[in-house]
Design a protein around this motif. Structure first.
Motif, short mmCIF file in Angstrom:
data_model
loop_
_atom_site.label_atom_id
_atom_site.label_comp_id
_atom_site.label_asym_id
_atom_site.label_seq_id
_atom_site.Cartn_x
_atom_site.Cartn_y
_atom_site.Cartn_z
N GLN A 62 -7.11 -4.78 2.13
CA GLN A 62 -7.22 -6.10 1.29
C GLN A 62 -6.84 -5.54 -0.47
O GLN A 62 -7.05 -4.47 -0.56
CB GLN A 62 -8.27 -6.64 1.29
CG GLN A 62 -8.54 -7.53 2.60
CD GLN A 62 -9.05 -6.55 3.79
OE1 GLN A 62 -9.98 -5.87 3.44
NE2 GLN A 62 -8.46 -6.63 4.86
N ALA A 63 -6.29 -6.51 -1.19
CA ALA A 63 -5.89 -6.41 -2.25
C ALA A 63 -6.24 -7.43 -2.98
O ALA A 63 -6.24 -8.47 -2.57
CB ALA A 63 -4.45 -5.74 -2.54
N ASP A 233 -4.25 3.73 -0.19
CA ASP A 233 -5.11 3.43 -1.24
C ASP A 233 -4.56 3.91 -2.52
O ASP A 233 -4.78 3.30 -3.60
CB ASP A 233 -6.40 4.52 -1.02
CG ASP A 233 -7.17 3.98 0.01
OD1 ASP A 233 -7.18 2.70 0.39
OD2 ASP A 233 -8.12 4.57 0.61
N ARG A 234 -3.93 4.74 -2.71
CA ARG A 234 -2.88 5.35 -3.69
C ARG A 234 -2.08 4.11 -4.19
O ARG A 234 -1.94 3.89 -5.36
CB ARG A 234 -2.25 6.74 -3.51
CG ARG A 234 -3.20 7.77 -3.63
CD ARG A 234 -2.25 9.09 -3.56
NE ARG A 234 -1.50 9.30 -2.66
CZ ARG A 234 -1.67 9.99 -1.52
NH1 ARG A 234 -2.98 10.33 -1.52
NH2 ARG A 234 -0.85 9.91 -0.70
N LEU A 235 -1.15 3.70 -3.15
CA LEU A 235 -0.13 2.78 -3.59
C LEU A 235 -0.77 1.56 -4.05
O LEU A 235 -0.34 0.59 -4.83
CB LEU A 235 0.67 2.46 -2.49
CG LEU A 235 1.66 3.55 -2.05
CD1 LEU A 235 2.27 3.08 -0.57
CD2 LEU A 235 2.84 3.64 -3.32
N LEU A 236 -1.89 1.03 -3.26
CA LEU A 236 -2.52 -0.37 -3.63
C LEU A 236 -3.55 -0.33 -4.83
O LEU A 236 -4.27 -1.34 -5.08
CB LEU A 236 -3.35 -1.05 -2.30
CG LEU A 236 -2.26 -1.23 -1.41
CD1 LEU A 236 -2.66 -1.58 0.05
CD2 LEU A 236 -1.06 -2.30 -1.83
N ALA A 237 -3.94 0.74 -5.34
CA ALA A 237 -5.12 0.87 -6.27
C ALA A 237 -4.86 0.01 -7.64
O ALA A 237 -5.57 -0.62 -8.08
CB ALA A 237 -5.46 2.61 -6.70
N THR A 242 -8.93 -2.70 -2.05
CA THR A 242 -10.45 -2.36 -1.90
C THR A 242 -10.57 -1.35 -0.90
O THR A 242 -11.83 -1.30 -0.24
CB THR A 242 -11.00 -3.89 -1.33
OG1 THR A 242 -10.21 -4.04 -0.23
CG2 THR A 242 -10.79 -4.76 -2.33
N GLY A 243 -9.64 -0.60 -0.46
CA GLY A 243 -10.04 0.66 0.43
C GLY A 243 -9.46 0.36 1.69
O GLY A 243 -9.85 -0.66 2.48
#
Length: 787
Positions: A62-63, A233-237, A242-243
């Motif tokens: 999720q983001a 995780d790197r792309l969506l950070a 949220t992991g």
């Protein structure tokens, strides 16, 4: 038919009662093995087929707000086979006829075509028309719980705006086989809805035009899940990711996995108890039968039958007993397995059922059953078959009696002669006594290890609903707000006390092990929600560092004084090194806790809340419910009385069924052991008991000798059964506990007492059943019997 085969049938008819008793105990072990492995295999096959047909995703994340233009880059990651984005948001529902508000999770459907992953299966009606923003489909469970049908309408508050939605159909989804609402602990189909809405309408409601906040994907063959998760995780950070996590952390899949693990544990630990007891019973019964057949064995060997032929005859007799037990176990195991699989399929709402217990479980259980009876018979068979004809035809040497410690004890206690007969019988035949004692102890252990689940559930419910969660309701806010939101909540109708809570997603790690968890900030004056120390006592949270559950500490390999890394998966998205300052007891989940001032100081942020716990005046609850339905800032409300009621209903249904089944199993073991022991004693001591009757003893006194010995051994077996039951329960706790549920090892005195009463009552009934045969014993025939 040969003479030995005719004798075989005659012997089976002669000991038909003992055969059925042994077959019942053996059949229980076979039944549990067939049922446990069959249900586990069937559910696994059903789930796998459902996942495949409806393309259940393998990785989820999720983001906050990520651009859809990122999707091609995600799909191009090494190992990604399919990827799909969507919009997910929360809502509060206002249903006609229901005073309390319901909470909903809304998921978007593609603007054109059907979903690629996590495909919802239509159960009634039709899918929404993308051109009609008010059309939705709802989860079948929610529709059934609230008597909703296609064409019905209801109101929803979505992101602060009230809308009227119309239901076009009902669906189920592989993503939500088991569904728990936010801040809840049990499924609540009446108050928690899953709603699928057109993508355009959902994105507009969430202000996510051209963006997404939820991503699912599947992996290619041979893909490395950890590498894909790290890349995601790197792309969506930068976009509030949220992991990412795999299926093992997806709540629905993880819960079903936990159920399958418990079935495997039952199939692993319970059958050996029945098989071992069956082996002892076969040894006991055949040993007695062979002792009676000594003259026939000698005669058969004298006329030319070989030792091997005679041994094979008695082994075939044991196989006959085993075949009856295996047949009973197979039939009952298949029937119960099919019923349990249907029950699980209904509970988890599978669209179809694949009952495939598998040939393997039948073959393995059958071989184990036959091996059990053969091993049980082997010693007695070989000992008698080796006798020379002259020795076998002669009566066995009478036992040598001499004064021993039993006699000294009897003299010291001035025991009656009948009681001394009981004690001498136990001391002179310790092997036979130990078989009876072990069998009864095993029955006690099975009941203790079954009933202790009631004690565990009582402790869990006390911890959850009395010690840690004392609030009556919890409000979930649409987004984090300042502490003034708590003051606003306190002004709602009927609110006596309001306490804010702040929860944010984190990844806690130590060494190479990490877990996605929720970090809870706790204020110093919190009274409605508390945490417990490892002994189950409320305690104040340390002002620095983390307090983590014992089960999480075991997974991470840390103890107080060690440090862990805490990666925030929400702004300010930093990684901290934090000391572990306390271990806590947490029955469900693995949340970590930190004092609110310490957390917000590390975040360099003013205090915030995203949930509010309430103490409410009961008479004002209707007014509060109405206010929640019209307050845009509230994203949902959980009433803890409803959670408790749902918990009670679910647990009572399952536990009552379990108690009935395991009580029956424990009673069957006791009947098998005590009945066989009583029949053997009655046959062996017929001359002795008949002599007592001739000498003037009453039937009651003679029956006391028979029943008294069995009850003495049963009473002596009780503490042994308690100890075995405690060890058995410890094994089950280790097998049943998981990262989702931490089961304490607790056994109450009532459990020990109930197991004892059931076993002793059953033992007495079985002994009295055999004692009745004394009334029909022919005294002349018994007195003519050779010692």
């Amino acid at each position: 038919m040969s003479a030995l085969n005719r004798k075989l049938l005659h012997d089976l008819v002669r000991i038909w009662a003992q055969t059925l008793a042994i077959a019942g105990v053996l059949g229980c072990g076979i039944m549990v093995l067939v049922m446990g492995t069959g249900v586990q295999r069937s559910l696994t096959e059903t789930r796998a087929a459902y996942y495949e047909r409806n393309r259940f995703a393998e990785v989820f994340v999720q983001a906050t707000r990520a651009p859809r233009s990122l999707l091609p880059e995600i799909a191009a990651l090494e190992g990604v086979a399919l990827a799909e984005v969507r919009v997910v948001l929360s809502a509060v529902l206002d249903l006609d006829g229901m005073a309390e508000p319901a909470t909903a999770r809304i998921l978007s459907l593609p603007a054109s075509g059907n979903p690629v992953l996590n495909v919802p299966l239509l159960r009634s009606g039709r899918m929404p028309d993308p051109l009609h923003a008010d059309e939705v489909v709802v989860a079948e469970a929610f529709a059934m719980a609230n008597a909703l049908h296609p064409g019905d309408r209801f109101r929803a508050v979505i992101e602060g705006q009230s809308r009227e939605l119309v239901i076009t159909g009902t669906v189920i989804s592989p993503e939500f086989i088991y569904t728990i609402a936010p801040a809840s602990m049990m499924p609540d189909d009446k108050h928690f809805a899953l709603i699928w809405m057109g993508e355009t309408a959902a994105a507009a409601a969430a202000d996510l035009g051209g963006a997404f906040n939820d991503l699912s994907l599947t992996l290619g063959r041979g893909a490395n899940e950890k590498s894909v998760i790290a890349a995601l995780d790197r792309l969506l950070a930068p976009y509030g990711g949220t992991g990412a996590y795999g299926r093992d952390r997806q709540s629905s899949h993880a819960f079903l996995d936990n159920e399958l693990a418990q079935l495997a544990a039952i199939a692993k630990y319970l059958p050996p108890v029945f098989l071992v007891i069956s082996a002892f019973l076969v040894n006991m019964v055949l040993g007695r039968l062979i002792a009676l057949d000594r003259p026939q064995i000698g005669l058969l060997k004298a006329v030319g039958y070989s030792t091997g032929a005679i041994a094979a005859h008695y082994l075939k007799l044991s196989i006959g007993i085993g075949l009856v037990g295996v047949a009973v176990g197979w039939g009952v195991g298949w029937w119960l397995g099919a019923g349990m699989t249907r029950m699980y399929a209904d509970f988890f709402r599978f669209p179809f059922l694949i009952y495939v217990p598998g040939v393997g479980s039948f073959v393995i259980s059958g071989l184990l059953g036959l091996a059990t009876v053969l091993l049980g018979a082997l010693r007695a068979v070989l000992a008698s078959a080796r006798l020379a004809p002259a020795v076998a035809m002669a009566p066995p040497a009478p036992p040598a009696f001499r004064r021993g410690w039993v006699d000294w004890l009897g003299d010291a206690l001035h025991l009656r002669n009948l009681t001394m007969m009981i004690l001498r019988s136990v001391s002179h035949w310790p092997g036979r006594a130990m078989v009876t004692l072990f069998g009864v102890a095993a029955s006690v252990s099975v009941l203790v290890a079954s009933f202790f689940i009631l004690d565990v559930m009582a402790v869990l419910m006390t911890d959850i609903f009395e010690h840690t969660n004392r609030q009556q309701a919890t409000l979930m806010l649409s987004r984090a707000q300042g502490e003034e939101a708590v003051l606003a909540a306190a002004a709602l109708p009927g609110v006596r006390r309001a306490e804010g809570a702040f929860v944010l997603p984190v990844r806690v790690g130590h060494g190479t092990v990490s877990r996605l968890l929720a970090l809870q900030a706790r204020a110093a004056d919190t009274q409605l929600t508390r945490i417990l120390d490892t002994q189950g006592r409320p305690f104040d949270l340390p002002q620095r560092g983390l307090a983590i559950p014992e089960s999480l500490a075991d997974v991470l390999g840390v103890r107080p004084g060690d440090t862990v890394t805490v990666e925030l998966l929400a702004p300010p998205r930093e990684t901290w090194v934090v000391p572990v300052t306390a271990l806590v007891r947490q029955s469900m989940g693995q949340d970590v806790h930190m004092a609110a001032p310490a957390l917000f100081a590390l975040m360099r942020s003013p205090p915030q809340v995203n949930a509010i716990h309430l103490m409410i005046a009961p008479e004002a609850l209707p007014g509060l419910r109405a206010a929640v339905k019209t307050t845009p800032a509230i994203g949902g409300m959980v009433e803890w009385t409803d959670i408790r009621r749902q918990f009670d209903v679910t647990m009572n249904e399952n536990l009552v069924r379990m108690v009935v089944i395991y009580t029956a199993l424990g009673m069957l073991i006791t009947v098998g052991v005590v009945y066989n022991a009583a029949r053997i004693q009655l046959a062996e001591r017929a001359h002795e008991l008949a002599s007592l009757r001739v000498l003037g003893f009453t039937r009651r006194e003679v029956g006391y000798v028979l029943v008294g010995e069995l009850m003495l051994l049963s009473v002596l077996a009780v503490p042994v059964g308690w100890a075995l039951g405690y060890g058995f329960a410890a094994l089950m706790v280790a097998a049943f506990s998981s990262e989702m549920v931490s089961m304490p090892l607790v056994i109450s005195r009532a459990t020990y007492a109930y197991a004892t009463l059931v076993v002793l009552g059953t033992a007495l009934a079985a002994a009295l059943l055999v004692r009745r045969r004394l009334d029909h014993t022919d005294l002349v025939s018994a007195l003519k019997q050779r010692e």
